[in-house]
Design an enzyme around this catalytic site. Structure first.
Site, mmCIF file in Angstrom:
data_model
loop_
_atom_site.group_PDB
_atom_site.id
_atom_site.type_symbol
_atom_site.label_atom_id
_atom_site.label_comp_id
_atom_site.label_asym_id
_atom_site.label_seq_id
_atom_site.Cartn_x
_atom_site.Cartn_y
_atom_site.Cartn_z
ATOM 1 N N SER A 124 0.911 -1.228 0.031
ATOM 2 C CA SER A 124 -0.004 0.111 -0.097
ATOM 3 C C SER A 124 0.536 1.893 0.367
ATOM 4 O O SER A 124 1.852 1.030 0.375
ATOM 5 C CB SER A 124 -0.365 0.169 1.646
ATOM 6 N N TYR A 148 -1.496 -0.756 11.355
ATOM 7 C CA TYR A 148 -1.902 -1.182 9.619
ATOM 8 C C TYR A 148 -1.220 -1.245 8.643
ATOM 9 O O TYR A 148 -0.411 -2.109 7.642
ATOM 10 C CB TYR A 148 -3.402 -0.927 9.207
ATOM 11 N N LYS A 152 2.201 -3.763 6.655
ATOM 12 C CA LYS A 152 2.743 -3.868 5.252
ATOM 13 C C LYS A 152 4.465 -3.355 4.932
ATOM 14 O O LYS A 152 5.138 -3.957 4.267
ATOM 15 C CB LYS A 152 2.282 -2.977 5.062
HETATM 16 P P1 NAD Z 1 -11.145 -6.675 1.862
HETATM 17 O O1 NAD Z 1 -10.815 -7.102 3.007
HETATM 18 O O2 NAD Z 1 -11.742 -6.593 0.870
HETATM 19 O O3 NAD Z 1 -10.000 -8.499 0.816
HETATM 20 C C1 NAD Z 1 -9.534 -9.297 2.319
HETATM 21 C C2 NAD Z 1 -9.958 -10.333 2.452
HETATM 22 O O4 NAD Z 1 -9.266 -11.350 3.232
HETATM 23 C C3 NAD Z 1 -11.405 -10.443 2.757
HETATM 24 O O5 NAD Z 1 -12.314 -11.507 1.598
HETATM 25 C C4 NAD Z 1 -11.140 -10.953 4.210
HETATM 26 O O6 NAD Z 1 -11.856 -12.477 4.665
HETATM 27 C C5 NAD Z 1 -9.325 -12.200 3.965
HETATM 28 N N1 NAD Z 1 -8.641 -12.355 5.070
HETATM 29 C C6 NAD Z 1 -8.046 -11.449 5.965
HETATM 30 N N2 NAD Z 1 -7.257 -12.651 6.871
HETATM 31 C C7 NAD Z 1 -7.569 -13.761 6.617
HETATM 32 C C8 NAD Z 1 -6.903 -14.685 6.837
HETATM 33 N N3 NAD Z 1 -6.134 -14.146 8.464
HETATM 34 N N4 NAD Z 1 -7.107 -15.324 6.355
HETATM 35 C C9 NAD Z 1 -7.713 -15.748 5.410
HETATM 36 N N5 NAD Z 1 -8.299 -14.444 4.748
HETATM 37 C C10 NAD Z 1 -8.474 -13.734 4.919
HETATM 38 O O7 NAD Z 1 -9.701 -6.071 1.080
HETATM 39 P P2 NAD Z 1 -9.070 -5.808 -0.463
HETATM 40 O O8 NAD Z 1 -9.400 -3.923 0.010
HETATM 41 O O9 NAD Z 1 -9.206 -6.273 -1.130
HETATM 42 O O10 NAD Z 1 -7.284 -6.189 0.033
HETATM 43 C C11 NAD Z 1 -6.566 -6.353 -0.781
HETATM 44 C C12 NAD Z 1 -4.968 -5.994 -0.177
HETATM 45 O O11 NAD Z 1 -5.150 -5.435 -0.884
HETATM 46 C C13 NAD Z 1 -5.473 -6.503 1.885
HETATM 47 O O12 NAD Z 1 -3.928 -7.362 1.871
HETATM 48 C C14 NAD Z 1 -4.965 -5.080 1.725
HETATM 49 O O13 NAD Z 1 -4.248 -4.328 3.362
HETATM 50 C C15 NAD Z 1 -4.213 -4.261 0.858
HETATM 51 N N6 NAD Z 1 -4.602 -2.799 0.219
HETATM 52 C C16 NAD Z 1 -5.919 -2.209 0.365
HETATM 53 C C17 NAD Z 1 -6.255 -1.200 -0.296
HETATM 54 C C18 NAD Z 1 -7.649 -0.727 -0.358
HETATM 55 O O14 NAD Z 1 -7.935 0.487 -0.326
HETATM 56 N N7 NAD Z 1 -8.810 -1.682 0.110
HETATM 57 C C19 NAD Z 1 -5.264 -0.151 -0.907
HETATM 58 C C20 NAD Z 1 -3.830 -0.249 -0.486
HETATM 59 C C21 NAD Z 1 -3.617 -1.928 -0.143
HETATM 60 C C1 UD1 Z 2 -7.056 5.229 3.199
HETATM 61 C C2 UD1 Z 2 -6.090 4.681 4.222
HETATM 62 C C3 UD1 Z 2 -4.961 4.039 3.167
HETATM 63 C C4 UD1 Z 2 -5.261 3.246 2.508
HETATM 64 C C5 UD1 Z 2 -6.276 4.005 0.989
HETATM 65 C C6 UD1 Z 2 -7.546 2.867 0.051
HETATM 66 C C7 UD1 Z 2 -6.781 6.360 6.725
HETATM 67 C C8 UD1 Z 2 -5.516 7.004 6.750
HETATM 68 N N1 UD1 Z 2 -5.755 6.112 4.717
HETATM 69 O O1 UD1 Z 2 -6.835 6.351 2.933
HETATM 70 O O2 UD1 Z 2 -3.924 3.527 4.479
HETATM 71 O O3 UD1 Z 2 -4.261 2.127 1.680
HETATM 72 O O4 UD1 Z 2 -7.206 4.502 2.159
HETATM 73 O O5 UD1 Z 2 -7.998 2.338 0.771
HETATM 74 O O6 UD1 Z 2 -7.658 5.844 6.168
HETATM 75 N N2 UD1 Z 2 -11.917 11.965 2.585
HETATM 76 C C9 UD1 Z 2 -13.755 13.452 2.939
HETATM 77 N N3 UD1 Z 2 -14.249 12.095 3.509
HETATM 78 C C10 UD1 Z 2 -14.963 11.089 4.147
HETATM 79 C C11 UD1 Z 2 -13.862 9.946 3.823
HETATM 80 C C12 UD1 Z 2 -12.776 10.829 3.145
HETATM 81 O O7 UD1 Z 2 -12.915 14.320 3.377
HETATM 82 O O8 UD1 Z 2 -15.924 10.749 4.493
HETATM 83 C C13 UD1 Z 2 -11.125 12.576 2.419
HETATM 84 C C14 UD1 Z 2 -9.901 12.178 3.199
HETATM 85 O O9 UD1 Z 2 -9.740 13.209 4.135
HETATM 86 C C15 UD1 Z 2 -8.868 12.219 1.738
HETATM 87 C C16 UD1 Z 2 -9.397 11.373 0.926
HETATM 88 O O10 UD1 Z 2 -11.685 11.844 0.913
HETATM 89 O O11 UD1 Z 2 -8.419 13.624 1.575
HETATM 90 C C17 UD1 Z 2 -9.385 9.729 1.010
HETATM 91 O O12 UD1 Z 2 -9.371 9.220 1.716
HETATM 92 P P1 UD1 Z 2 -9.869 7.939 2.514
HETATM 93 O O13 UD1 Z 2 -10.665 6.910 0.663
HETATM 94 O O14 UD1 Z 2 -10.153 7.095 2.819
HETATM 95 O O15 UD1 Z 2 -8.577 7.410 1.695
HETATM 96 P P2 UD1 Z 2 -6.949 7.823 2.377
HETATM 97 O O16 UD1 Z 2 -6.999 8.325 3.729
HETATM 98 O O17 UD1 Z 2 -6.380 8.689 0.561
#
Ligand code: NAD
Ligand code: UD1
Length: 342
Positions: A124, A148, A152
């Site tokens: 991330s 979190y 990572k």
């Molecule tokens: P998500 O929660 O939708 O998917 C993660 C999945 O992992 C879920 O289905 C959950 O049930 C499963 N899981 C969690 N712990 C587990 C375990 N111990 N054993 C088996 N399954 C398990 O999240 P996502 O948004 O799809 O994210 C996927 C990956 O990407 C994560 O590692 C997350 O940290 C990373 N990531 C997500 C974002 C984002 O904004 N969504 C941003 C940066 C990184």
């Molecule tokens: C969050 C996570 C980050 C993760 C990313 C993608 C935090 C501190 N960081 O980042 O680890 O990788 O999501 O899923 O949570 N905002 C509003 N109103 C809202 C929600 C958000 O104004 O109701 C603003 C926030 O201040 C920010 C932007 O929208 O400026 C994006 O926010 P968000 O979607 O939560 O993502 P990140 O904060 O970038």
């Protein structure tokens, strides 16, 4: 290839699986469904008309995981499984370290036992903390600011050490910026538990009338309109990045990390305007104080992924909003508990 996808029922995993199936790969999913639904996997099969093998299993279950490796000829692992809510990780730090680290360690040990040494890991942009310079390049200073993010960083370090010290591993971490949007079918998308924390799902729920108004966290940042700026990337671009990375895992003893973003910063107000255009709805908002822990500005320099992987983002923010809106309208309550099983 036979690809084991951990966390494949979740938001990013489910979209990536479609891409993998469409490229002709076989997919085996391991997920404990702690933050997802079996229904996403049923819908993937409806979209692709292809089968997925699903194991409802916690990755920390070493024996169960070993059986899966023993009975399948796995070539590559894509490791999405993990807990991902930043705020929750501050309250439940031990739980986050336990789940994310132990799941990854167990996976790596079982992979080693069965001589599977190719891995793509979900990292991330959070590993960069508050950026010292923009756009962010992969060699920028790293400093996680919450448990979190620490998980990572720690997992990335473990992966780098494995590649440096053990034979034949080839591992790539993809550092996602802000994934948004949904599959164009409207059948799969992001299904947050309860009230969304992230901006775009929140806006979508305001547009559809489930929530009253968007709370804009701060308008006094050092950004063009004073609101926070992020690099929002369409989930389908992100999915494609995984399929592309697969073609570059042939070099043993190599650890790589890539930024997966668009390179463009979008403010909160710009995102609200884009969503209004995509949905045809007026989206009311109010300005509140800054959200604790937020940073002003965060966007990628994605050029390394373009140069080395040949990957770059193609979807526009308008397309991402259009697809998020379609998913929201067609599934106002996300995935319902399905009768179907696979
Ligand atoms: P998500 O929660 O939708 O998917 C993660 C999945 O992992 C879920 O289905 C959950 O049930 C499963 N899981 C969690 N712990 C587990 C375990 N111990 N054993 C088996 N399954 C398990 O999240 P996502 O948004 O799809 O994210 C996927 C990956 O990407 C994560 O590692 C997350 O940290 C990373 N990531 C997500 C974002 C984002 O904004 N969504 C941003 C940066 C990184
Ligand atoms: C969050 C996570 C980050 C993760 C990313 C993608 C935090 C501190 N960081 O980042 O680890 O990788 O999501 O899923 O949570 N905002 C509003 N109103 C809202 C929600 C958000 O104004 O109701 C603003 C926030 O201040 C920010 C932007 O929208 O400026 C994006 O926010 P968000 O979607 O939560 O993502 P990140 O904060 O970038």
């Amino acid at each position: 290839m036979n690809i084991l996808v951990t966390g494949g029922a979740g938001y990013i995993g489910s979209h990536t699986i479609i891409e993998l199936l469409e490229e002709g790969h076989e997919v085996i999913v391991v997920d404990n469904l702690s933050n997802s639904s079996r229904e996403s996997l049923v819908r993937i099969q409806n979209i692709t008309q292809k089968n997925i093998t699903f194991h409802e299993l916690d990755l920390r279950d070493r024996d169960g995981l070993s059986t899966i490796f023993d009975t399948n000829d796995i070539d590559v692992v894509m490791h999405f499984a993990g807990l991902k809510a930043v705020g929750e990780s501050v309250i439940k730090a031990l739980h986050y370290y336990q789940n994310n680290l132990e799941a990854s360690m167990t996976l790596l040990e079982v992979m080693k036992t069965f001589d599977v040494k190719k891995l793509v890991f979900s990292s991330s942009a959070t590993v960069y903390g508050d950026p010292e310079a923009l756009p962010l390049i992969e060699s920028a200073c790293k400093q996680a600011t919450n448990p979190y993010g620490q998980t990572k960083l720690m997992i990335e370090q473990i992966l780098e050490d494995i590649c440096a010290t053990q034979e034949d591993w080839s591992i790539t971490s993809l550092r996602y910026f802000n994934p948004i949007g949904a599959h164009e079918s409207g059948l799969i998308g992001e299904d947050p538990n309860g009230q969304p924390n992230n901006l775009v799902p929140y806006i979508a729920q305001v547009a559809v009338g489930k929530l009253d108004m968007v709370k804009v966290f701060g308008k006094d940042y050092d950004t063009p309109d004073g609101t926070g700026v992020r690099d929002y990337i369409h989930i389908l671009d992100l999915a494609k990045a995984h399929a592309t990375t697969l073609q570059h895992l042939d070099h043993p003893n190599v650890y790589k990390a890539y930024n997966i973003g668009t390179g463009k910063g979008i403010s909160v107000l710009e995102m609200i305007a884009a969503f209004e255009k995509a949905s045809g709805k007026i989206i009311p908002y109010e300005i509140l104080d800054r959200r604790p822990g937020d940073i002003a500005n965060c966007y990628a320099d994605p050029s390394l992924a373009r140069t080395e992987l040949g990957w770059y983002s193609e979807y526009t923010i308008e397309q991402a909003c259009r697809d998020a809106w379609r998913w929201q309208c067609d599934n106002p309550d996300g995935y319902h508990t399905p009768a179907a099983t696979i």
